[in-house]
Write a protein that holds these residues in place. Structure first.
Motif, PDB file in Angstrom:
ATOM      1  N   PHE A  43       0.865  -1.164   0.000  1.00  0.00           N
ATOM      2  CA  PHE A  43       0.000   0.000   0.000  1.00  0.00           C
ATOM      3  C   PHE A  43       0.905   1.218   0.000  1.00  0.00           C
ATOM      4  CE2 PHE A  43      -2.314  -3.415   2.066  1.00  0.00           C
ATOM      5  CZ  PHE A  43      -3.492  -3.398   1.339  1.00  0.00           C
ATOM      6  N   ALA A  44       0.915   1.985  -1.083  1.00  0.00           N
ATOM      7  CA  ALA A  44       1.879   3.064  -1.224  1.00  0.00           C
ATOM      8  C   ALA A  44       1.221   4.420  -1.107  1.00  0.00           C
ATOM      9  CB  ALA A  44       2.565   2.942  -2.584  1.00  0.00           C
ATOM     10  N   THR A  45       1.854   5.310  -0.346  1.00  0.00           N
ATOM     11  CA  THR A  45       1.395   6.685  -0.248  1.00  0.00           C
ATOM     12  C   THR A  45       2.547   7.579  -0.653  1.00  0.00           C
ATOM     13  OG1 THR A  45      -0.053   6.120   1.587  1.00  0.00           O
ATOM     14  CG2 THR A  45       0.468   8.456   1.277  1.00  0.00           C
ATOM     15  N   LEU A  46       2.356   8.413  -1.653  1.00  0.00           N
ATOM     16  CA  LEU A  46       3.437   9.223  -2.203  1.00  0.00           C
ATOM     17  C   LEU A  46       3.371  10.625  -1.642  1.00  0.00           C
ATOM     18  CD1 LEU A  46       5.739   9.237  -4.240  1.00  0.00           C
ATOM     19  CD2 LEU A  46       4.108  10.045  -5.939  1.00  0.00           C
ATOM     20  N   TYR A 103       7.965   1.281  -9.461  1.00  0.00           N
ATOM     21  CA  TYR A 103       6.871   2.088  -8.915  1.00  0.00           C
ATOM     22  C   TYR A 103       7.085   3.557  -9.265  1.00  0.00           C
ATOM     23  CZ  TYR A 103       3.745   4.548  -5.806  1.00  0.00           C
ATOM     24  OH  TYR A 103       2.778   5.394  -5.335  1.00  0.00           O
ATOM     25  N   TRP A 104       8.285   4.063  -8.992  1.00  0.00           N
ATOM     26  CA  TRP A 104       8.571   5.475  -9.235  1.00  0.00           C
ATOM     27  C   TRP A 104       8.353   5.864 -10.687  1.00  0.00           C
ATOM     28  CZ3 TRP A 104      13.455   4.820  -5.861  1.00  0.00           C
ATOM     29  CH2 TRP A 104      13.206   5.284  -4.548  1.00  0.00           C
ATOM     30  N   ILE A 105       8.751   4.988 -11.604  1.00  0.00           N
ATOM     31  CA  ILE A 105       8.699   5.345 -13.021  1.00  0.00           C
ATOM     32  C   ILE A 105       7.262   5.519 -13.504  1.00  0.00           C
ATOM     33  CG2 ILE A 105       8.575   3.069 -14.138  1.00  0.00           C
ATOM     34  CD1 ILE A 105      10.976   5.967 -15.033  1.00  0.00           C
ATOM     35  N   LYS A 106       6.301   5.020 -12.723  1.00  0.00           N
ATOM     36  CA  LYS A 106       4.892   5.166 -13.093  1.00  0.00           C
ATOM     37  C   LYS A 106       4.268   6.440 -12.513  1.00  0.00           C
ATOM     38  CE  LYS A 106       4.245   0.166 -13.426  1.00  0.00           C
ATOM     39  NZ  LYS A 106       3.599  -1.030 -12.825  1.00  0.00           N
ATOM     40  N   GLN A 107       5.024   7.141 -11.663  1.00  0.00           N
ATOM     41  CA  GLN A 107       4.555   8.398 -11.091  1.00  0.00           C
ATOM     42  C   GLN A 107       5.146   9.548 -11.920  1.00  0.00           C
ATOM     43  OE1 GLN A 107       2.409   7.507  -8.744  1.00  0.00           O
ATOM     44  NE2 GLN A 107       3.242   5.445  -9.020  1.00  0.00           N
ATOM     45  N   PRO A 108       4.307  10.427 -12.475  1.00  0.00           N
ATOM     46  CA  PRO A 108       4.786  11.462 -13.413  1.00  0.00           C
ATOM     47  C   PRO A 108       5.989  12.269 -12.928  1.00  0.00           C
ATOM     48  CG  PRO A 108       2.401  11.412 -13.390  1.00  0.00           C
ATOM     49  CD  PRO A 108       2.848  10.461 -12.310  1.00  0.00           C
ATOM     50  N   LYS A 109       5.948  12.800 -11.703  1.00  0.00           N
ATOM     51  CA  LYS A 109       7.052  13.634 -11.216  1.00  0.00           C
ATOM     52  C   LYS A 109       8.313  12.813 -10.973  1.00  0.00           C
ATOM     53  CE  LYS A 109       4.322  17.339  -9.143  1.00  0.00           C
ATOM     54  NZ  LYS A 109       4.021  18.113  -7.912  1.00  0.00           N
ATOM     55  N   ASP A 110       8.137  11.644 -10.413  1.00  0.00           N
ATOM     56  CA  ASP A 110       9.298  10.785 -10.155  1.00  0.00           C
ATOM     57  C   ASP A 110       9.890  10.285 -11.460  1.00  0.00           C
ATOM     58  OD1 ASP A 110       8.732  11.178  -7.511  1.00  0.00           O
ATOM     59  OD2 ASP A 110       7.654   9.292  -7.269  1.00  0.00           O
ATOM     60  N   THR A 120       7.553  -6.744   3.118  1.00  0.00           N
ATOM     61  CA  THR A 120       7.252  -6.575   1.701  1.00  0.00           C
ATOM     62  C   THR A 120       8.374  -7.182   0.860  1.00  0.00           C
ATOM     63  OG1 THR A 120       8.379  -4.465   1.478  1.00  0.00           O
ATOM     64  CG2 THR A 120       6.082  -4.398   2.210  1.00  0.00           C
ATOM     65  N   LEU A 121       8.112  -7.296  -0.416  1.00  0.00           N
ATOM     66  CA  LEU A 121       9.121  -7.821  -1.334  1.00  0.00           C
ATOM     67  C   LEU A 121       9.831  -6.664  -2.029  1.00  0.00           C
ATOM     68  CD1 LEU A 121       7.068 -10.766  -2.869  1.00  0.00           C
ATOM     69  CD2 LEU A 121       8.735 -10.847  -1.020  1.00  0.00           C
ATOM     70  N   ALA A 122      10.153  -5.619  -1.275  1.00  0.00           N
ATOM     71  CA  ALA A 122      10.793  -4.434  -1.844  1.00  0.00           C
ATOM     72  C   ALA A 122      12.210  -4.740  -2.302  1.00  0.00           C
ATOM     73  CB  ALA A 122      10.803  -3.307  -0.816  1.00  0.00           C
ATOM     74  N   SER A 123      12.564  -4.210  -3.455  1.00  0.00           N
ATOM     75  CA  SER A 123      13.894  -4.362  -4.027  1.00  0.00           C
ATOM     76  C   SER A 123      14.145  -3.138  -4.901  1.00  0.00           C
ATOM     77  CB  SER A 123      13.967  -5.635  -4.881  1.00  0.00           C
ATOM     78  OG  SER A 123      13.159  -5.493  -6.036  1.00  0.00           O
ATOM     79  N   PRO A 124      15.394  -2.908  -5.334  1.00  0.00           N
ATOM     80  CA  PRO A 124      15.630  -1.786  -6.242  1.00  0.00           C
ATOM     81  C   PRO A 124      14.701  -1.814  -7.454  1.00  0.00           C
ATOM     82  CG  PRO A 124      17.714  -2.597  -5.441  1.00  0.00           C
ATOM     83  CD  PRO A 124      16.657  -3.547  -4.925  1.00  0.00           C
ATOM     84  N   LYS A 125      14.435  -2.992  -7.986  1.00  0.00           N
ATOM     85  CA  LYS A 125      13.579  -3.092  -9.174  1.00  0.00           C
ATOM     86  C   LYS A 125      12.128  -2.703  -8.864  1.00  0.00           C
ATOM     87  CE  LYS A 125      12.178  -6.161 -12.936  1.00  0.00           C
ATOM     88  NZ  LYS A 125      10.804  -5.627 -12.956  1.00  0.00           N
TER      89      LYS A 125
END
Length: 220
Positions: A7-10, A177-184, A167-172
């Motif tokens: 669950f991500a909150t930017l 995730y970031w690349i799908k957010q316009p500003k990021d 979570t299964l967080a990794s650099p990938k």
């Protein structure tokens, strides 16, 4: 094992990932029942096992190497930069910077110790740049990047994340995730950047990992 939901909150360029509270149930393995035929051939099976012990063991995972954060981050970020994205037609690949890694790790340590997810340094003893520059406040990310003589006049950007250890967080997964957010996306795909680094520090106080991604390029 099913993947945990993220669950991500930017917040600006900061992302907080939280895992669901569900825990997988232990799987019970039943003891296999042997039929009469297997019992009759038990001696043959034992002979085969003895023979197998004499043969060199082959690891099915041989040659499979777990990537370091550096290797995984390089692969992930250049995979997205060299392809069209929602904010860009593509950009040149980045190189890894040891200096940026040291600064990214410094900030991740500062966040992990203080529990503060923010771009500014804490201004405490773990905010090394603030102490080194004798600031009466927390350091800014561009001050961390530009504090050394050989890194003066760098154009820089920063992304930070805090993830649950469940979570299964990794650099990938984070870069995807970031690349799908316009500003990021605009930050990651910025053609002025030529180098980057990513660091992760785990805090056992809150069982979370604090990630910092730094990007930089010389101003023209």
């Amino acid at each position: 094992m099913s993947k945990k939901l993220l669950f991500a909150t930017l917040l600006s360029t900061s992302l907080l990932l939280a895992a669901s509270g569900n825990t997988p149930q232990d799987k019970l393995e039943k003891t296999p029942s042997y039929n009469q035929n297997r019992i009759n051939h038990q001696a043959t099976i034992l002979q085969q096992q003895d023979s197998a012990k004499k043969q060199p063991k082959v690891d099915p995972a041989a040659g499979t190497k777990k990537l370091t954060i550096k290797e995984a981050a390089l692969k992930a970020i250049n995979s997205v930069r060299t392809r069209p994205q929602i904010c860009s037609k593509g950009a040149k690949p980045l190189t890894w910077s040891k200096h940026l890694y040291n600064m990214a790790k410094e900030h991740s340590i500062d966040m992990a110790v203080t529990g503060l997810l923010q771009h500014n340094g804490s201004g405490t003893k773990t905010d090394v740049t603030a102490k080194r520059l004798k600031l009466n406040r927390g350091s800014y990310f561009y001050e961390r990047v530009n504090q050394k003589v050989n890194s003066k006049n760098l154009y820089s950007g920063e992304l930070i994340i805090r993830t649950s250890l469940h979570t299964l967080a990794s650099p990938k997964t984070l870069i995807d995730y970031w690349i799908k957010q316009p500003k990021d996306c605009q930050l990651i795909m910025n053609p002025n950047f030529t180098s980057f680094a990513m660091a992760k520090v785990v805090s056992h106080k809150d069982n979370r990992a604090y990630w910092t991604l730094l990007l930089a390029g010389k101003r023209k």
